[in-house]
Design a protein around this motif. Structure first.
Motif, PDB file in Angstrom:
ATOM      1  N   LEU A 196      -6.599  -4.600  -1.870  1.00 31.57           N
ATOM      2  CA  LEU A 196      -5.619  -4.910  -1.001  1.00 31.57           C
ATOM      3  C   LEU A 196      -3.964  -4.436  -1.886  1.00 31.57           C
ATOM      4  N   VAL A 197      -2.809  -3.714  -1.940  1.00 29.11           N
ATOM      5  CA  VAL A 197      -2.142  -3.490  -1.891  1.00 29.11           C
ATOM      6  C   VAL A 197      -0.928  -3.457  -1.159  1.00 29.11           C
ATOM      7  N   GLU A 198      -0.039  -4.299  -1.089  1.00 26.52           N
ATOM      8  CA  GLU A 198       0.575  -4.998   0.684  1.00 26.52           C
ATOM      9  C   GLU A 198       2.744  -4.485  -0.760  1.00 26.52           C
ATOM     10  N   GLY A 199       2.968  -5.447   1.426  1.00 23.21           N
ATOM     11  CA  GLY A 199       4.545  -4.659   0.187  1.00 23.21           C
ATOM     12  C   GLY A 199       5.353  -3.778   0.528  1.00 23.21           C
ATOM     13  N   ALA A 218      -0.997   8.082  -2.068  1.00 22.93           N
ATOM     14  CA  ALA A 218      -0.823   8.149  -0.563  1.00 22.93           C
ATOM     15  C   ALA A 218      -0.025   7.048   0.478  1.00 22.93           C
ATOM     16  N   ALA A 219       0.124   7.495   1.714  1.00 27.75           N
ATOM     17  CA  ALA A 219       1.008   7.018   2.752  1.00 27.75           C
ATOM     18  C   ALA A 219       0.579   4.967   3.314  1.00 27.75           C
ATOM     19  N   PRO A 220       1.302   4.317   3.665  1.00 33.57           N
ATOM     20  CA  PRO A 220       0.891   3.547   4.150  1.00 33.57           C
ATOM     21  C   PRO A 220       1.246   3.470   5.634  1.00 33.57           C
ATOM     22  N   LEU A 221       1.370   2.343   6.514  1.00 33.81           N
ATOM     23  CA  LEU A 221       1.041   2.537   7.881  1.00 33.81           C
ATOM     24  C   LEU A 221       2.890   1.794   7.704  1.00 33.81           C
ATOM     25  N   THR A 222       3.763   2.126   9.356  1.00 35.79           N
ATOM     26  CA  THR A 222       4.696   1.571   9.585  1.00 35.79           C
ATOM     27  C   THR A 222       4.344  -0.487   9.058  1.00 35.79           C
ATOM     28  N   SER A 223       5.692  -0.618   8.600  1.00 38.96           N
ATOM     29  CA  SER A 223       4.869  -2.164   7.824  1.00 38.96           C
ATOM     30  C   SER A 223       5.537  -3.025   8.834  1.00 38.96           C
ATOM     31  N   PRO A 281      -5.256   2.953   5.517  1.00 41.26           N
ATOM     32  CA  PRO A 281      -3.803   2.625   5.085  1.00 41.26           C
ATOM     33  C   PRO A 281      -3.753   1.914   6.345  1.00 41.26           C
ATOM     34  N   LYS A 282      -2.328   1.279   5.938  1.00 42.07           N
ATOM     35  CA  LYS A 282      -2.425  -0.243   6.908  1.00 42.07           C
ATOM     36  C   LYS A 282      -1.038  -0.935   7.148  1.00 42.07           C
TER      37      LYS A 282
END
Length: 451
Positions: free
Chosen positions: A93-96, A124-129, A48-49
């Motif tokens: 890397l999947v962004e946005g 999966a869950a990303p980190l705060t944008s 996660p990023k």
């Protein structure tokens, strides 16, 4: 008869060439395709990023025809977003992404025939944008003539801060809407603040939201704030004074003769090139051409050996403001022309000293009876020899110094008001230059009293 034989040979040769080009053309082999789809990719790890997922994968073994891997998801606006990497990459890397809820990402690999594998699903869950972090850390407070906005952007992500204000579009109707002229564009991890001006000193409703290049936009932070009173200082009241013995001469002068008042031991004001370039010209509302032009003193100027000559970089200009003023910010407009842009005689470091009528020894004792208002240092470009249009525009038209936040001297007192100002130029962009040039010294603040 020969004519018919010739035509027959041409037709035969053309037929042979057509047959020969079934598998190649001009010596280049045709790409052979098939309809067999490749096997699915295997997921190794998901990291996660901030506003993203870094997905590591393994391609199907024994298939050299795979050319790329594609990851996609449907964003909160209902639009499909895709990312692609070649077969030689180990991750994608999947962004946005926004929020910290679990998202679904679909991954496929594609071969040289255009065949897609079956979908591999990742949840999966990303980190705060970055835009949510910016809004969550945002601080808004009153400032002179407006408000100051601060945020965090530790990874220097690009995003936009939208500013909303109340506006009267017609009599009796007040709307809360975005002001496109106040929009803040940022990719900086250090200078994460901005001033929104110019507003009167009355309570006003402000709103802020943050958006990114993926079309995401945060909620709006609402604040009711009253800007501090600020006005542009009226130059007509300011007069240069002669208590520190300024001179006019078209060249450098010897510090040992002209540099110090022998009675007080205080360094004299500097030497101006001519009457058209005296200190008063920095307060004449002219930003073009060649205004103030003052020579630095030189120690051992009469020494026949130039190696023994020492440039004294400190240069003073002294003024009676004829008002009691508390400064909020100043802008320097340098001599125009690329040869002076971050170069030559343009001031890079300077101090502002102030005092008032209560200081009866102001002309006899300096600096001990004066107050250091602040010390300021100009910015450096990334590459002096390859200036960007933005760097040139900043230096010539937007070179602003906040009196409090821009001060680099811990001994200064930026909030002190004063009547008399002594401007100390300390360093030029080219330290070997023997003079200073300024076209205008624009000041803003609060006038407490006129004299």
């Amino acid at each position: 008869m020969n004519k018919y034989i010739h035509s027959f040979l041409i037709a035969m040769i053309s037929s042979l060439l057509m047959v020969a080009c079934v598998d190649s053309y001009m010596g280049v082999e045709q790409v052979k395709t098939n309809s067999v789809k490749p096997e699915k990719i295997t997921i190794k790890e998901i990291i996660p990023k901030s506003g993203a997922l870094e997905i590591y994968f393994t391609l199907p073994k024994g298939n050299p025809n795979i050319t790329q891997v594609v990851a996609s998801y449907v964003n909160k606006q209902g639009e499909k977003v895709e990312f692609t990497v070649s077969r030689y990459s180990a991750f994608i890397l999947v962004e946005g992404l926004t929020g910290t809820e679990q998202v679904t990402v679909e991954l496929v690999c594609i071969d040289s025939s255009g065949n897609k594998s079956d979908v591999t699903v990742v949840k999966a869950a990303p980190l705060t944008s970055p835009i949510e972090l910016a809004l969550n850390t945002m601080k808004v407070q009153p400032a002179f003539g407006g408000i100051k906005v601060e945020w965090k952007n530790e990874r220097a992500n690009p995003f936009i801060i939208h500013v909303l204000v109340e506006d009267s579009l017609q009599k009796g109707v007040v709307s809360f809407m975005e002001d496109p002229y106040k929009t803040i564009y940022t990719t900086d991890s250090v200078n994460t603040f901005a001033y929104i001006r110019q507003y009167p000193s009355v309570e006003k409703k402000f709103g802020f939201s943050v958006s990114d290049k993926w079309g995401n936009r945060t909620d709006t932070l609402i604040s009711f704030l009253t800007p501090y009173k600020e006005e542009e200082i009226d130059y007509s009241h300011i007069k240069a004074v002669t208590f520190y013995n300024p001179t006019i001469y078209a060249g450098s002068r010897d510090y040992g003769i002209y540099g110090v008042n022998p009675t007080t031991g205080i360094q004299n004001d500097g030497n101006a090139h001519g009457t058209a370039h005296v200190p008063q010209t920095i307060f004449n509302n002219i930003r073009t051409g060649n205004q103030f032009y003052g020579y630095k003193f030189v120690k051992n100027l009469s020494d026949s050996d130039p190696a023994n000559r020492i440039i004294v970089h400190n240069y003073y200009l002294t003024f009676d403001m004829n008002m009691n003023v508390r400064l909020s910010r100043v802008l320097i407009y340098p001599r125009t022309g690329l040869v002076y842009t971050y170069k030559r005689s343009s001031p890079k470091r300077f101090r502002i000293w102030g005092t008032n009528d209560a200081n009866n020894e102001r002309w006899k004792k300096f600096p001990e009876t004066w107050t250091l208002i602040g010390e300021y240092v100009g910015k450096d470009p990334v590459d002096t020899d390859n200036l960007t249009p933005e760097e040139i525009e900043y230096f010539n038209n937007n070179q602003e110094y906040s009196i409090s936040e821009g001060n680099v001297n811990p001994d200064a007192h930026p909030t002190e008001s004063f009547r008399y100002m002594r401007l100390q130029l300390m360093e030029t962009y080219n330290k070997n230059e023997a003079f200073y040039t300024i076209n205008e010294f624009q000041m803003y603040g609060e006038v407490l009293e006129y004299y």
